[in-house]
Write an enzyme that holds these catalytic residues in place. Structure first.
Site, PDB file in Angstrom:
ATOM      1  N   ASP A  84      -1.720 -13.040  -1.151  1.00  0.00           N
ATOM      2  CA  ASP A  84      -2.513 -11.896  -1.615  1.00  0.00           C
ATOM      3  C   ASP A  84      -2.892 -11.008  -0.420  1.00  0.00           C
ATOM      4  O   ASP A  84      -4.021 -10.529  -0.318  1.00  0.00           O
ATOM      5  CB  ASP A  84      -3.764 -12.353  -2.388  1.00  0.00           C
TER       6      ASP A  84
ATOM      7  N   ARG B 220       0.791  -1.249   0.000  1.00  0.00           N
ATOM      8  CA  ARG B 220       0.000   0.000   0.000  1.00  0.00           C
ATOM      9  C   ARG B 220       0.816   1.289   0.000  1.00  0.00           C
ATOM     10  O   ARG B 220       0.253   2.357  -0.153  1.00  0.00           O
ATOM     11  CB  ARG B 220      -0.974   0.034   1.182  1.00  0.00           C
TER      12      ARG B 220
HETATM   13 ZN   LIG Z   1      -5.289  -9.872  -7.864  1.00  0.00          ZN
END
Ligand SMILES: [Zn+2]
Length: 446
Positions: free
Chosen positions: A307, A66
């Site tokens: 993820d 991020r």
């Molecule tokens: Zn993805």
């Protein structure tokens, strides 16, 4: 010269086929030796790993840090702390930040922030197209030179097949894989969960499986046509597993990853409109989950990737339709998979560790994911005896969007070492570090 001895642990290093009680000697951040017994006098400090498993640090090919632009949810500092809490020592950072990591400056920024703030090693993944807009290619060669370990527009698919064809041609020459988030946006439409009985009953707009599998099949065909290396991110649907299996059978350079949540959860988790069950690709049906497990077991799917997708609680505590997709995943990956598959006897611990170390390392062709002599001493100490509540003390991320919080789990990270240095440890899980007899503790460490 700094020497550390990790003594009395059970070493599991699948890359070398090792599963044995061994002492590990680390010198100046690298593995120097592994023997049945190594004298404590050889080292300045001794880590007592009695009752613990000593394994290569985990490798995660799919993490969202991020930063820059989304520091409210995660930073490179907090994201690498999450990695250390989860036993990951090398993580690949996706480029869908703000701005997108699509320039040499962007790659250099991630590398420099990771060097100054990071607890673990970060490899930037650079965007395939400028701004991840799917139209104009980035300068792939320059990005590789700057340090990009792979290329991806993750968060978005590359919808234009001609762009994907050209990217696979270039990256074949550059010897870097393309990591693809496979999704046909027209088929997804406004969908927010898997299309099936549950979406019908809940009145939520569904995403059909074919939205993923059609792009997987296309990518396999393009990799076959170009000789490029396509890596399929977060596989979720049965048909996608079949397309990858077919591709591998005919010699296509296709690799794939699967997340802990797709291996352990289905769309049933969406009942109650829990936004921690909202992710892309969506949690599918039980038949899909079983196909993913079988695909991982037979090698169709190469490795596990989390993820890790942090979102603030303000964003996640929204109505299901409006909440963002994704959950954090690094801290919970090992405990959740250990509890679900190893404790139940379906997998060996060696298999799980292999799929989190050597298997992802092979995809990116790095000298990581093993404890061979001379390799970086990136090591995780695992404790398996205790059942515990997975509470906030196990979370290193700035965000807490994790569906397993509060659950009883087994298997936890006792300590994480990067280049021979402990970057995370749980005092309640292992005996700790002692100064070796007749030697002073190391004053300077790398
Ligand atoms: Zn993805």
């Amino acid at each position: 010269m700094t020497r550390t001895l990790i003594s009395n642990g059970t070493v599991i290093d699948p890359a070398q086929g090792i599963h044995a009680q061994l002492d590990v000697l680390v010198e100046d951040g690298r593995v120097l030796d592994m023997q049945r017994t190594i004298a404590a006098e050889q080292a300045a400090e001794v880590i007592d790993a009695s009752g613990l498993v000593v394994a290569p640090g985990f490798v995660d090919l799919h993490v969202h840090l991020r930063e820059p632009g989304g520091e409210g949810a995660e930073t490179i500092a907090s994201g690498t702390r999450a990695a250390a809490f989860g036993g990951f020592t090398t993580i690949y950072a996706m480029p869908n930040t703000n701005p997108v990591c699509d320039t040499q400056t962007g790659v250099a920024y991630v590398l420099s922030r990771a060097a100054s703030e990071g607890l673990v090693k970060v490899v930037p993944i650079a965007a395939v197209t400028i701004g991840q807009q799917g139209t104009d290619l980035t300068n792939l060669g320059a990005l590789k030179d700057a340090g990009a370990g792979a290329f991806s527009d993750d968060g978005h698919p590359i919808m234009n097949a001609e762009i994907m064809r050209r990217v696979l041609e270039y990256t074949r020459v550059l010897e870097r894989p393309v990591f693809e988030h496979c999704e046909d946006l027209n088929l997804t439409g406004q969908g927010v969960m898997h299309e099936g009985l549950v979406s019908l009953q809940l009145g939520l707009k569904g995403i059909p499986r074919v939205s993923e599998s059609i792009i997987v099949a296309r990518n396999v065909a393009l990799a076959a046509a170009t000789g490029g290396h396509i890596h399929i991110c977060h596989v979720s649907a049965r048909e996608s597993v079949e397309a990858i299996r077919e591709g591998k059978r005919s010699g296509v350079r296709v690799t794939a990853e699967v997340t802990p949540h797709h291996l352990t959860m289905t769309d049933e988790a969406v009942r109650g409109y829990d936004t921690h069950a909202k992710m892309k690709p969506p949690l599918c049906a039980e038949e899909d989950r079983l196909a993913l497990v079988a695909g991982l077991e037979d090698g169709t799917i190469d490795c596990i990737a989390t993820d890790h997708a942090p979102h603030s609680s303000t964003a996640k505590n929204n109505v299901f339709d409006a909440a963002p997709f994704g959950i954090i995943g690094m801290e919970s990956a090992f405990p959740v998979l250990y509890t679900t598959f190893v404790e139940t006897g379906q997998w060996t611990l060696d298999f799980l560790i292999e799929r989190m170390t050597n298997a992802p390392a092979k995809i990116v062709d790095r000298r990581i994911g093993s404890l061979q002599t001379g390799m970086p001493a990136d090591i995780v100490l695992l404790e398996m005896g205790t059942e515990y509540t997975f509470d906030a003390s196990y979370i290193g991320s700035k965000s807490s969007n994790c569906p397993w919080l509060g659950q009883r789990l087994k298997g936890r990270i006792a300590a994480t070492m990067v280049d021979g240095r402990i970057v995370h440890r749980r005092e309640d899980a292992f005996g700790g570090v002692k100064t070796a007899p007749r030697k002073r503790a190391a004053g300077k460490r790398k």
